[in-house]
Scaffold this active site. Structure first.
Site, PDB file in Angstrom:
ATOM      1  N   PHE A  42       0.854  -1.187   0.000  1.00 12.79           N
ATOM      2  CA  PHE A  42       0.000   0.000   0.000  1.00 12.79           C
ATOM      3  C   PHE A  42       0.898   1.247   0.000  1.00 12.79           C
ATOM      4  O   PHE A  42       1.834   1.321   0.797  1.00 12.79           O
ATOM      5  CB  PHE A  42      -0.873  -0.042   1.256  1.00 12.79           C
ATOM      6  CG  PHE A  42      -2.009   0.933   1.244  1.00 12.79           C
ATOM      7  CD1 PHE A  42      -3.030   0.821   0.312  1.00 12.79           C
ATOM      8  CD2 PHE A  42      -2.074   1.944   2.181  1.00 12.79           C
ATOM      9  CE1 PHE A  42      -4.094   1.710   0.315  1.00 12.79           C
ATOM     10  CE2 PHE A  42      -3.137   2.842   2.192  1.00 12.79           C
ATOM     11  CZ  PHE A  42      -4.147   2.720   1.257  1.00 12.79           C
ATOM     12  N   ASP A  95       1.564  -6.045   7.546  1.00  7.55           N
ATOM     13  CA  ASP A  95       0.386  -5.191   7.529  1.00  7.55           C
ATOM     14  C   ASP A  95      -0.816  -6.081   7.226  1.00  7.55           C
ATOM     15  O   ASP A  95      -0.928  -6.648   6.131  1.00  7.55           O
ATOM     16  CB  ASP A  95       0.529  -4.079   6.477  1.00  7.55           C
ATOM     17  CG  ASP A  95      -0.582  -3.050   6.601  1.00  7.55           C
ATOM     18  OD1 ASP A  95      -1.697  -3.424   7.028  1.00  7.55           O
ATOM     19  OD2 ASP A  95      -0.348  -1.870   6.279  1.00  7.55           O
ATOM     20  N   TYR A 153     -11.355  -0.730  10.225  1.00  6.26           N
ATOM     21  CA  TYR A 153     -12.562  -0.246   9.527  1.00  6.26           C
ATOM     22  C   TYR A 153     -12.866  -1.037   8.263  1.00  6.26           C
ATOM     23  O   TYR A 153     -13.837  -0.760   7.585  1.00  6.26           O
ATOM     24  CB  TYR A 153     -12.461   1.254   9.217  1.00  6.26           C
ATOM     25  CG  TYR A 153     -11.200   1.702   8.503  1.00  6.26           C
ATOM     26  CD1 TYR A 153     -11.030   1.489   7.146  1.00  6.26           C
ATOM     27  CD2 TYR A 153     -10.184   2.351   9.200  1.00  6.26           C
ATOM     28  CE1 TYR A 153      -9.877   1.905   6.501  1.00  6.26           C
ATOM     29  CE2 TYR A 153      -9.034   2.780   8.569  1.00  6.26           C
ATOM     30  CZ  TYR A 153      -8.880   2.555   7.225  1.00  6.26           C
ATOM     31  OH  TYR A 153      -7.734   2.961   6.585  1.00  6.26           O
ATOM     32  N   LYS A 154     -12.031  -2.033   7.918  1.00  8.79           N
ATOM     33  CA  LYS A 154     -12.292  -2.841   6.727  1.00  8.79           C
ATOM     34  C   LYS A 154     -13.146  -4.050   7.137  1.00  8.79           C
ATOM     35  O   LYS A 154     -14.299  -3.894   7.483  1.00  8.79           O
ATOM     36  CB  LYS A 154     -10.973  -3.203   6.067  1.00  8.79           C
ATOM     37  CG  LYS A 154     -10.295  -1.934   5.510  1.00  8.79           C
ATOM     38  CD  LYS A 154      -8.901  -2.114   4.977  1.00  8.79           C
ATOM     39  CE  LYS A 154      -8.382  -0.777   4.421  1.00  8.79           C
ATOM     40  NZ  LYS A 154      -6.967  -0.802   4.115  1.00  8.79           N
ATOM     41  N   ARG A 213     -12.424  -3.539  -8.172  1.00  9.27           N
ATOM     42  CA  ARG A 213     -12.137  -4.412  -7.044  1.00  9.27           C
ATOM     43  C   ARG A 213     -13.452  -4.811  -6.385  1.00  9.27           C
ATOM     44  O   ARG A 213     -14.225  -3.959  -5.949  1.00  9.27           O
ATOM     45  CB  ARG A 213     -11.240  -3.642  -6.065  1.00  9.27           C
ATOM     46  CG  ARG A 213     -10.472  -4.494  -5.119  1.00  9.27           C
ATOM     47  CD  ARG A 213      -9.442  -3.688  -4.374  1.00  9.27           C
ATOM     48  NE  ARG A 213     -10.050  -2.640  -3.541  1.00  9.27           N
ATOM     49  CZ  ARG A 213      -9.447  -2.111  -2.477  1.00  9.27           C
ATOM     50  NH1 ARG A 213      -8.236  -2.509  -2.134  1.00  9.27           N
ATOM     51  NH2 ARG A 213     -10.035  -1.173  -1.766  1.00  9.27           N
TER      52      ARG A 213
HETATM   53  C1  LIG Z   1      -6.186   0.388   4.168  1.00  9.85           C
HETATM   54  C2  LIG Z   1      -4.728   0.241   4.387  1.00  9.85           C
HETATM   55  C3  LIG Z   1      -4.014   1.178   5.136  1.00  9.85           C
HETATM   56  C4  LIG Z   1      -4.689   2.412   5.651  1.00  9.85           C
HETATM   57  O1  LIG Z   1      -3.920   3.114   6.570  1.00  9.85           O
HETATM   58  P1  LIG Z   1      -4.541   4.333   7.369  1.00  9.85           P
HETATM   59  O2  LIG Z   1      -3.449   4.794   8.221  1.00  9.85           O
HETATM   60  O3  LIG Z   1      -5.736   3.805   8.110  1.00  9.85           O
HETATM   61  O4  LIG Z   1      -4.991   5.355   6.394  1.00  9.85           O
HETATM   62  C5  LIG Z   1      -2.660   0.953   5.346  1.00  9.85           C
HETATM   63  N1  LIG Z   1      -2.042  -0.142   4.845  1.00  9.85           N
HETATM   64  C6  LIG Z   1      -2.715  -1.059   4.116  1.00  9.85           C
HETATM   65  C7  LIG Z   1      -2.003  -2.258   3.600  1.00  9.85           C
HETATM   66  C8  LIG Z   1      -4.072  -0.890   3.851  1.00  9.85           C
HETATM   67  O5  LIG Z   1      -4.729  -1.784   3.117  1.00  9.85           O
END
Ligand SMILES: *Cc1c(COP(=O)(O)O)cnc(C)c1O
Length: 423
Positions: free
Chosen positions: A128, A208, A233-234, A383
């Site tokens: 990400f 992660d 939140y996912k 997606r």
């Molecule tokens: C969704 C996601 C994030 C989001 O990070 P925030 O700090 O909550 O904005 C980070 N890393 C990965 C791999 C994600 O999928």
């Protein structure tokens, strides 16, 4: 039962679904809206509204500041302890705090500072982007021991470059950090294999779990993983911007120092000592005052997953993503869609990315006139996220049939190529 592209087959699968009742535990405001974006923002559990009402009216409104001693103060580790059960970790190894990005910063920098004789971070180009930006920031402030990042490219933009990552690990490698399930293609790494290889090279691993927590089996302890972070939140359905979690293996907790050394990680914080002396356990990785209401909102979603059981959730996820993949092959491949996710369910999480030359405009048509909410990831990925607690087989079927309508009738042609801010 043998696969059929007919809707009757989808309905039959729904009737046999042992998790089907969980859908009624979520707010389904518009039954015609097909929501395939639970991997970005999970649906609202019905219990969350009631839970928050109590937190607001009774805890904040009634008990006021006394609530800190009546549960608020320990909320980060209490909810962390529940999340730990979804991740194969001990309750005292997970805490909820800050955002995933901030937690990644804290843990990555702590890992580097614990190994000043090593100078390399390994990651991949499927990670990400925020994770990569954070790692760049980490290198920027790690002045005592300048560190550089090696970003290993994926061979095809879909699968993780496992062999190249393992080959790059050497005695200068401090940290290997990857998204366990990657955000675009949904590729999922073998956590145990990568972790073991990193340990052989003497490096630490930071996973992660943002797209893994609540969707695939994760066993941090059996993989002997050092560190992890992830979103709530996912698939955990914790609500927009809900605070994230972090995991630190027990034996690391006393050896690592939180570089964002705030008072919430201080031992006996109400002594108001002038010098920082961190807590002994996982709390030392807290920084400032926790956002109590957002934290409270996480619990009902986590409880639903614990009630359903991660094995059952994953079994359904595999069935549904396989079902979607077979529908793609039968119905959408002839319309010019290609599969941008791994074929093997062992190598993916709970979403499927479909590519198409006209991906952006097709995605617009889906949202604007077809009542389907997926999301879009550059350059061409539509997606489709499956959240087994509330996604039905018939919804998957309907989404595919609407995609077919959009392409066979060229409905996307009236949409613009211009992109929006949040896709
Ligand atoms: C969704 C996601 C994030 C989001 O990070 P925030 O700090 O909550 O904005 C980070 N890393 C990965 C791999 C994600 O999928």
């Amino acid at each position: 039962m043998t696969f059929s592209p007919e809707v009757t087959y989808a309905r039959q699968l729904d009737r046999q679904d042992t998790l089907a009742d969980f859908r009624s535990r979520f707010m389904i405001d518009d039954p015609d809206l097909i929501y395939l974006d639970g991997n970005s923002l999970g649906r609202l559990p019905l219990a969350t509204g009631r839970h928050l009402q109590t937190a607001v009216d009774e805890e904040w409104g009634g008990r006021l500041i006394r609530s800190w001693n009546e549960g608020w103060f320990t909320l980060p580790e209490r909810i962390g302890g529940k999340i730990a059960r979804l991740l194969g970790a001990q309750p005292d190894e997970v805490v909820v705090a800050d955002s995933t990005s901030v937690n990644l910063f804290k843990l990555a920098l702590a890992a580097l500072q614990a190994q000043p004789h090593r100078h390399k971070i390994i990651t991949d180009d499927l990670n990400f982007p925020s994770d990569l930006y954070i790692l760049q920031g980490v290198c920027g402030v790690n002045g005592r021991s300048p560190t550089h990042i090696q970003i290993i490219p994926s061979p095809d933009g879909i699968h993780g470059p496992v062999d190249a990552i393992i080959e790059a690990m050497d005695n200068d490698t401090a940290l290997v950090t990857l998204s366990h399930t990657v955000f675009k293609s949904g590729y999922r790494y073998d956590m145990a294999a990568i972790t073991a290889a990193a340990h052989r090279a003497g490096a630490m691993v930071l996973w992660d779990l943002s797209h893994s927590a609540g969707s695939v089996p994760v066993d941090l302890n059996s993989a002997n993983a050092d560190l992890a972070v992830g979103c709530t939140y996912k698939y955990l359905n914790g609500g927009p911007g809900a605070p994230a979690f972090l995991y630190i293996r027990r034996d690391w907790q006393k050896k690592l120092t939180n570089p964002l050394s705030g008072w919430m990680g201080q031992r006996n914080l109400f002594d108001f000592d002038l010098d920082y002396a961190p807590e002994v356990g996982i709390r030392r990785f807290l920084t400032g005052t926790p956002p109590v209401l957002s934290l409270a909102a996480i619990e009902p979603g986590v409880d639903l997953l614990l009630e359903a059981g991660m094995d059952a959730v994953h079994t359904k996820s595999v069935r549904q993503t396989e079902y979607l993949r077979r529908l793609w092959q039968a119905v959408l491949a002839p319309q010019g869609f290609y599969l941008n996710s791994p074929r093997d369910p062992e190598q993916r999480g709970s979403h499927i990315s479909l590519g198409h030359e006209e991906g952006w405009r097709i995605n617009q048509a889906l949202i604007q006139e077809m009542q389907v909410l997926p999301d879009f990831r550059q350059p061409d990925n539509i997606r489709l996220g499956i959240a087994p607690l509330y996604t039905t087989y018939e919804e998957v079927w309907t989404a595919v049939s609407r995609l077919h309508t959009i392409t066979s009738q060229r409905l996307y042609e009236k949409y613009s190529h211009t992109r929006q801010t949040v896709t």
